[in-house]
Design a protein around this motif. Structure first.
Motif, mmCIF file in Angstrom:
data_model
loop_
_atom_site.group_PDB
_atom_site.id
_atom_site.type_symbol
_atom_site.label_atom_id
_atom_site.label_comp_id
_atom_site.label_asym_id
_atom_site.label_seq_id
_atom_site.Cartn_x
_atom_site.Cartn_y
_atom_site.Cartn_z
ATOM 1 N N HIS A 81 0.829 -1.211 0.000
ATOM 2 C CA HIS A 81 0.000 0.000 0.000
ATOM 3 C C HIS A 81 0.863 1.261 0.000
ATOM 4 N N GLU A 82 1.910 1.269 0.821
ATOM 5 C CA GLU A 82 2.784 2.441 0.911
ATOM 6 C C GLU A 82 3.470 2.740 -0.416
ATOM 7 N N HIS A 83 3.700 1.709 -1.210
ATOM 8 C CA HIS A 83 4.336 1.895 -2.514
ATOM 9 C C HIS A 83 3.313 2.064 -3.644
ATOM 10 N N SER A 84 2.036 2.055 -3.297
ATOM 11 C CA SER A 84 1.000 2.105 -4.334
ATOM 12 C C SER A 84 0.713 3.511 -4.833
ATOM 13 N N GLY A 85 1.015 4.515 -4.017
ATOM 14 C CA GLY A 85 0.688 5.879 -4.394
ATOM 15 C C GLY A 85 -0.789 6.193 -4.274
ATOM 16 N N ARG A 86 -1.562 5.294 -3.698
ATOM 17 C CA ARG A 86 -2.996 5.511 -3.563
ATOM 18 C C ARG A 86 -3.263 6.554 -2.484
ATOM 19 N N ALA A 87 -4.244 7.421 -2.761
ATOM 20 C CA ALA A 87 -4.532 8.536 -1.865
ATOM 21 C C ALA A 87 -5.283 8.103 -0.611
ATOM 22 N N GLY A 88 -5.998 6.982 -0.684
ATOM 23 C CA GLY A 88 -6.805 6.531 0.440
ATOM 24 C C GLY A 88 -6.009 5.799 1.504
ATOM 25 N N GLN A 89 -6.736 5.283 2.483
ATOM 26 C CA GLN A 89 -6.111 4.635 3.628
ATOM 27 C C GLN A 89 -5.885 3.132 3.408
ATOM 28 N N PHE A 90 -5.054 2.572 4.284
ATOM 29 C CA PHE A 90 -4.898 1.126 4.375
ATOM 30 C C PHE A 90 -5.870 0.652 5.446
ATOM 31 N N LEU A 132 -16.115 1.490 2.303
ATOM 32 C CA LEU A 132 -16.105 2.950 2.145
ATOM 33 C C LEU A 132 -14.846 3.561 2.748
ATOM 34 N N GLU A 133 -14.400 3.026 3.874
ATOM 35 C CA GLU A 133 -13.184 3.543 4.499
ATOM 36 C C GLU A 133 -11.975 3.351 3.594
ATOM 37 N N ALA A 134 -12.023 2.310 2.758
ATOM 38 C CA ALA A 134 -10.888 2.007 1.871
ATOM 39 C C ALA A 134 -11.000 2.683 0.508
ATOM 40 N N ASP A 135 -11.938 3.604 0.343
ATOM 41 C CA ASP A 135 -12.101 4.308 -0.936
ATOM 42 C C ASP A 135 -10.784 4.974 -1.347
ATOM 43 N N LYS A 136 -10.357 4.698 -2.581
ATOM 44 C CA LYS A 136 -9.090 5.213 -3.139
ATOM 45 C C LYS A 136 -7.872 4.690 -2.372
ATOM 46 N N GLY A 137 -8.109 3.657 -1.549
ATOM 47 C CA GLY A 137 -7.012 3.077 -0.788
ATOM 48 C C GLY A 137 -6.964 1.574 -0.962
ATOM 49 N N THR A 138 -6.589 0.875 0.104
ATOM 50 C CA THR A 138 -6.402 -0.576 0.054
ATOM 51 C C THR A 138 -7.232 -1.260 1.136
ATOM 52 N N LEU A 139 -7.961 -2.292 0.746
ATOM 53 C CA LEU A 139 -8.694 -3.134 1.703
ATOM 54 C C LEU A 139 -7.921 -4.436 1.853
ATOM 55 N N GLU A 171 -23.737 2.459 -2.688
ATOM 56 C CA GLU A 171 -22.523 3.234 -2.409
ATOM 57 C C GLU A 171 -21.425 2.802 -3.378
ATOM 58 N N ARG A 172 -20.491 3.704 -3.650
ATOM 59 C CA ARG A 172 -19.362 3.387 -4.526
ATOM 60 C C ARG A 172 -18.049 3.574 -3.771
ATOM 61 N N SER A 173 -17.063 2.739 -4.109
ATOM 62 C CA SER A 173 -15.751 2.853 -3.490
ATOM 63 C C SER A 173 -14.698 2.281 -4.437
ATOM 64 N N GLU A 174 -13.670 3.076 -4.696
ATOM 65 C CA GLU A 174 -12.579 2.636 -5.579
ATOM 66 C C GLU A 174 -11.468 2.054 -4.715
ATOM 67 N N PHE A 175 -11.695 0.848 -4.225
ATOM 68 C CA PHE A 175 -10.721 0.209 -3.339
ATOM 69 C C PHE A 175 -9.916 -0.845 -4.095
ATOM 70 N N ARG A 176 -8.730 -1.105 -3.592
ATOM 71 C CA ARG A 176 -7.878 -2.181 -4.123
ATOM 72 C C ARG A 176 -7.818 -3.292 -3.075
ATOM 73 N N VAL A 177 -7.894 -4.541 -3.496
ATOM 74 C CA VAL A 177 -7.953 -5.665 -2.565
ATOM 75 C C VAL A 177 -6.617 -6.396 -2.458
ATOM 76 N N ILE A 178 -6.178 -6.588 -1.205
ATOM 77 C CA ILE A 178 -5.079 -7.496 -0.898
ATOM 78 C C ILE A 178 -5.636 -8.491 0.117
ATOM 79 N N SER A 179 -5.418 -9.774 -0.114
ATOM 80 C CA SER A 179 -5.954 -10.811 0.763
ATOM 81 C C SER A 179 -4.821 -11.666 1.313
ATOM 82 N N ALA A 180 -5.128 -12.399 2.377
ATOM 83 C CA ALA A 180 -4.115 -13.272 2.979
ATOM 84 C C ALA A 180 -4.786 -14.455 3.653
ATOM 85 N N THR A 181 -4.049 -15.555 3.718
ATOM 86 C CA THR A 181 -4.514 -16.724 4.467
ATOM 87 C C THR A 181 -3.318 -17.546 4.922
#
Length: 450
Positions: free
Chosen positions: A176-185, A222-229, A263-273
């Motif tokens: 996320h820190e290297h993504s340049g995305r304006a939103g939150q992680f 919504l919290e991850a809008d323009k950021g990373t979920l 609602e709309r949100s431009e989020f990017r998804v990172i998943s883990a298991t």
């Protein structure tokens, strides 16, 4: 990345406005002629330059002449032109440009350029990345992380595999820190909620949607809008919830629980298991269509037991701003030979406990911790550890039993500072077994070096 400086050489006003829109968060200088561009290149340093080739109706590709001076000053040069004949493309690359794009899809082209520039910088700044952001000296882990950082600025979904405590959340934050995305992680552990609460947490809800919903609440999407979920432990998510989230990921829109307003949100998804991916799919705990959507790029983090070179760099990082520790020779050996079932999280806990005591870490200090760790592992995972089971599958049962015998003998010798008499008595084995086992795995008769 936000402190990057751009030079855009473009003579068309409309094209300038398009470029300005897509680079609005950066510092951008514009030039309309070759002469103006050369003046700016002499007066300032630029990180990335976008060059049109035809600077005027009667111009004969003078933009090509700007490439060498820009490259000589260390700029990343990109041609973005309506001219795309093979001859022109060849000349541009021969002059030193890094990328060549045809006009008309500026948003995607700029995103691709930034991703490539990020990749270039990630390799150049690997020392910072691996000494401050994700601490590792392991060559394979470094290579894997540099590879995944190539896609940091894209919208490509990323799936991180690995045991608990291997650094999955840390890596997600790094991406996320290297993504340049304006939103939150924004992160959420899917195993921490039952399915009804998980849906409410992710999608949000309206007042009165269910018992206890006393007010409207924004969800993680919504919290991850323009950021990373970041979805941790996706294997705990029900198939029904996966279906709902799949739709939201595909459409970038959703309905909060109890609401009829989309609602709309431009989020990017990172998943883990931490679970076995193939097993999740085989047992249909993970829907195949959902899996296809979240695994654009997959990276597997090795356990700390396979990254022994990381143990002391991690310890240095943990104590960087706190009490410094010293380790006796035997203590260092024990730490390097411990299996670390809790991985980095276990190592951090050990250092926190150790730092509360004497600054000199002795063999006894480590033995107390490792004995408790092995006891906890047996209680939580049965007598047979996963690593032992994997060894049996790989080497066969006889081979695994021989390896287990060697590990027990080696551990006992370490605890007794190499005194074989104590090991023979403690393990109730013969000298013949002791020496034959050591000879098989270490190729010498005299036991291990302490």
């Amino acid at each position: 990345m936000k402190n990057l400086k751009f030079l855009v050489v473009e003579d068309e006003k409309l094209a300038q406005k398009v470029m300005a829109k897509h680079l609005e968060e950066y510092v951008v200088d514009f030039a309309e002629t070759k002469e103006a561009a050369l003046h700016k290149l002499q007066a300032a340093d630029y990180d990335i330059c976008f060059f049109d080739l035809m600077l005027g109706k009667k111009d004969n590709c003078s933009g090509l002449k700007l490439i060498p001076p820009a490259v000589s000053k260390g700029a990343y040069v990109v041609v973005m032109s309506s001219l795309d004949s093979e001859e022109i493309v060849n000349k541009a690359y021969e002059s030193g440009c890094h990328d060549f794009y045809v006009k008309g899809n500026e948003e995607a082209n700029i995103s691709a350029v930034l991703a490539r520039y990020q990749q270039k910088n990630a390799s150049a700044n690997a020392v910072t990345v691996f000494s401050e952001q994700f601490i590792t000296d392991d060559p394979q882990t470094r290579s894997d992380i540099l590879e995944v950082l190539k896609y940091a600025r894209s919208s490509l979904p990323i799936l991180i595999l690995g045991q608990s405590g291997t650094g999955k959340t840390c890596l997600a934050r790094l991406i996320h820190e290297h993504s340049g995305r304006a939103g939150q992680f924004i992160d959420i552990n899917c195993s921490a909620y039952n399915q009804e609460l998980l849906e409410a947490e992710i999608f949000g809800y309206k007042k009165g949607a269910f018992t206890g919903a006393y007010e409207n609440r924004r969800g993680k999407l919504l919290e991850a809008d323009k950021g990373t979920l970041f979805l941790d432990e996706i294997g705990a998510m029900s198939p029904d919830m996966q279906t709902k989230l799949l739709k939201a990921i595909e459409e970038k829109s959703f309905y909060p629980v109890g609401s009829d307003k989309k609602e709309r949100s431009e989020f990017r998804v990172i998943s883990a298991t931490l679970e076995d991916l193939q097993k999740l799919l085989t047992e249909e705990k993970l829907r195949f269509d959902f899996f296809q959507r979240i695994h654009g790029f997959t990276i597997a983090l090795k356990p700390l037991s396979q990254r022994k070179s990381d143990i002391f760099p991690l310890i240095s990082a943990f104590t960087r701003t706190s009490k410094k520790l010293s380790f006796e020779k035997h203590a260092r050996t024990l730490l390097l030979n411990h299996t670390w079932p809790g991985n980095i999280r276990e190592l951090k806990r050990f250092i926190d406990v150790a730092a509360a005591g004497d600054g000199m870490i002795t063999q006894d200090t480590v033995l107390r911790h490792t004995a408790q760790a092995m006891k906890t592992e047996r209680q939580s995972d049965g007598f047979l550890a996963q690593e032992q089971y994997d060894c049996a599958l790989a080497k066969g049962l006889n081979g695994a039993m021989e390896k287990f015998a060697y590990e027990v003998i080696k551990r006992s010798l370490l605890q007794h500072a190499g005194k074989k008499v104590k090991t023979l008595k403690e393990l109730k084995i013969s000298k013949r077994m002791l020496y034959s086992t050591l000879r098989k795995f270490e190729g010498k008769k005299d036991g291990i070096k302490i």
